[in-house]
Design an enzyme around this catalytic site. Sequence first.
Site, PDB file in Angstrom:
ATOM      1  N   GLU A   1       6.121 -10.151   0.905  1.00  0.00           N
ATOM      2  CA  GLU A   1       4.844  -9.685   0.363  1.00  0.00           C
ATOM      3  C   GLU A   1       3.665 -10.338   1.071  1.00  0.00           C
ATOM      4  O   GLU A   1       2.614  -9.728   1.219  1.00  0.00           O
ATOM      5  CB  GLU A   1       4.779  -9.949  -1.142  1.00  0.00           C
TER       6      GLU A   1
ATOM      7  N   GLN B   1      -2.009  -6.263   4.292  1.00  0.00           N
ATOM      8  CA  GLN B   1      -2.803  -5.587   5.325  1.00  0.00           C
ATOM      9  C   GLN B   1      -2.001  -5.325   6.600  1.00  0.00           C
ATOM     10  O   GLN B   1      -2.556  -5.296   7.696  1.00  0.00           O
ATOM     11  CB  GLN B   1      -4.060  -6.407   5.652  1.00  0.00           C
ATOM     12  N   THR B   2      -0.685  -5.217   6.450  1.00  0.00           N
ATOM     13  CA  THR B   2       0.175  -5.056   7.613  1.00  0.00           C
ATOM     14  C   THR B   2       1.267  -4.043   7.300  1.00  0.00           C
ATOM     15  O   THR B   2       1.877  -4.115   6.233  1.00  0.00           O
ATOM     16  CB  THR B   2       0.812  -6.404   8.005  1.00  0.00           C
TER      17      THR B   2
ATOM     18  N   TYR C   1      -3.842 -12.475  10.979  1.00  0.00           N
ATOM     19  CA  TYR C   1      -4.246 -13.132   9.732  1.00  0.00           C
ATOM     20  C   TYR C   1      -3.474 -14.438   9.541  1.00  0.00           C
ATOM     21  O   TYR C   1      -2.715 -14.610   8.573  1.00  0.00           O
ATOM     22  CB  TYR C   1      -4.032 -12.211   8.537  1.00  0.00           C
TER      23      TYR C   1
ATOM     24  N   TYR D   1      -2.224  -9.319  -6.211  1.00  0.00           N
ATOM     25  CA  TYR D   1      -1.187  -8.420  -5.720  1.00  0.00           C
ATOM     26  C   TYR D   1       0.148  -9.141  -5.545  1.00  0.00           C
ATOM     27  O   TYR D   1       1.187  -8.704  -6.058  1.00  0.00           O
ATOM     28  CB  TYR D   1      -1.602  -7.768  -4.386  1.00  0.00           C
TER      29      TYR D   1
ATOM     30  N   ASP E   1      -2.379  -2.081  -4.975  1.00  0.00           N
ATOM     31  CA  ASP E   1      -2.726  -2.232  -3.562  1.00  0.00           C
ATOM     32  C   ASP E   1      -3.429  -0.966  -3.083  1.00  0.00           C
ATOM     33  O   ASP E   1      -3.741  -0.079  -3.877  1.00  0.00           O
ATOM     34  CB  ASP E   1      -1.463  -2.501  -2.726  1.00  0.00           C
TER      35      ASP E   1
ATOM     36  N   CYS F   1       1.883  16.882  -1.037  1.00  0.00           N
ATOM     37  CA  CYS F   1       1.879  17.017  -2.495  1.00  0.00           C
ATOM     38  C   CYS F   1       3.132  17.716  -3.024  1.00  0.00           C
ATOM     39  O   CYS F   1       3.514  17.514  -4.173  1.00  0.00           O
ATOM     40  CB  CYS F   1       0.627  17.760  -2.944  1.00  0.00           C
TER      41      CYS F   1
END
Length: 350
Positions: A35, A40-41, A80, A118, A136, A196
């Site tokens: 996690e 962001q990955t 990051y 998160y 998220d 959808c």
Amino acid sequence: MYNTNINEISRWFTKNKRQMPWRDTKDPYKIWLSETMLQQTQVKTVIPYYKKWVSNYPTILDVASAEENSLLKAWEGLGYYRRCRNFHKASIIVTDSYNGRIPDNYDTFKSLPGVGDYTASAVMSIVFGLPYSVLDANVWRVMCRYLGIKNITVNNKNRIRTQLNHWIKQSKNPGDFNQAMMEIGSQACSIKKPKCNNCPINQSCKAFQFGEPEAYPKPVKKKGIPTYDVSVGIIWDKDKFFIQKREKQNHLGGLWELPGGKRKVNEKLEKTLQREINEECGVKVKVGDRAGFVKHQYSHFKIKLTAFHCSLKNGSTMPATKSSNWIIPGDVDLYPFPKATLKIFDQALT
DNA sequence: TAGCCGTGGGT
DNA sequence: TACCCAAGGCT
């Protein structure tokens, strides 16, 4: 209606979930690691890093006892890098203060560095089966469309939270519910051209009923980012060249780099290099041939990066310190470098 | 609280 | 090509 949706979501997840190395584990260390890497990955990017990491560091004790430099080397290229440093810090806290056991309490776990709402919700639900819903970017988009929400407001966020909490309390498996919602957002409810017809909750989805799912939520315009010209030096002393470690609190903190800096207006790149190295290291250098050139984009600016071969002028010395060193090209594998520096090495050291 | 923080996938 | 954005967290 609610329980119908829950059952549909569960069925959809069983049929559509992608396989991931961490999918079937309940090891809190491995879920927490995955996690953290996933922040962001994209999943595809994380998988090889995750595999290498758990091979190098099978338990949280191995992380706690590792050198930060080695951990950053394993993280090199993932970006990051604060995530890596925080994970290291947190692993030491777990080892020292919690006897090596990862907390099964939301607030205690969330108090660890790098663990936010998160990550805490994901680990608590997946590992311990607790009904904390994750929100998220994927789930946010799914719920905005489901409830017909266009704008980010406190009230709208509360509406989404309320619906998610209701669902997750009805679900038999909170961890699977959370992962299902994220997977729906990733695989079916994509930003552009959502599928959808393969969505388990399309029958109650407002945006689908309105016939324009892509209009929810309303896209936010983002600012442009500046470009800087940067020049760096490969300062040679016989077969060795000079590298330095970046301050931990700064951009790319803890990683190593070549000395250099940003060009001022109308300044020649060679002049930039001499000025920056004199400011940073207090030495004067002779600038030689161009060694490489790369363009690179960070989160909030871009650079055009030019590297030059350099040498120290007579009388100048730069001793190795705790945060600097003279290395041979083969030693590049021992230090974590930013991607842009690695690209320069590819051009200059081969 | 809005800006900062990396890189690669996807279009 | 140039741009958006991703299983967010911190200050």
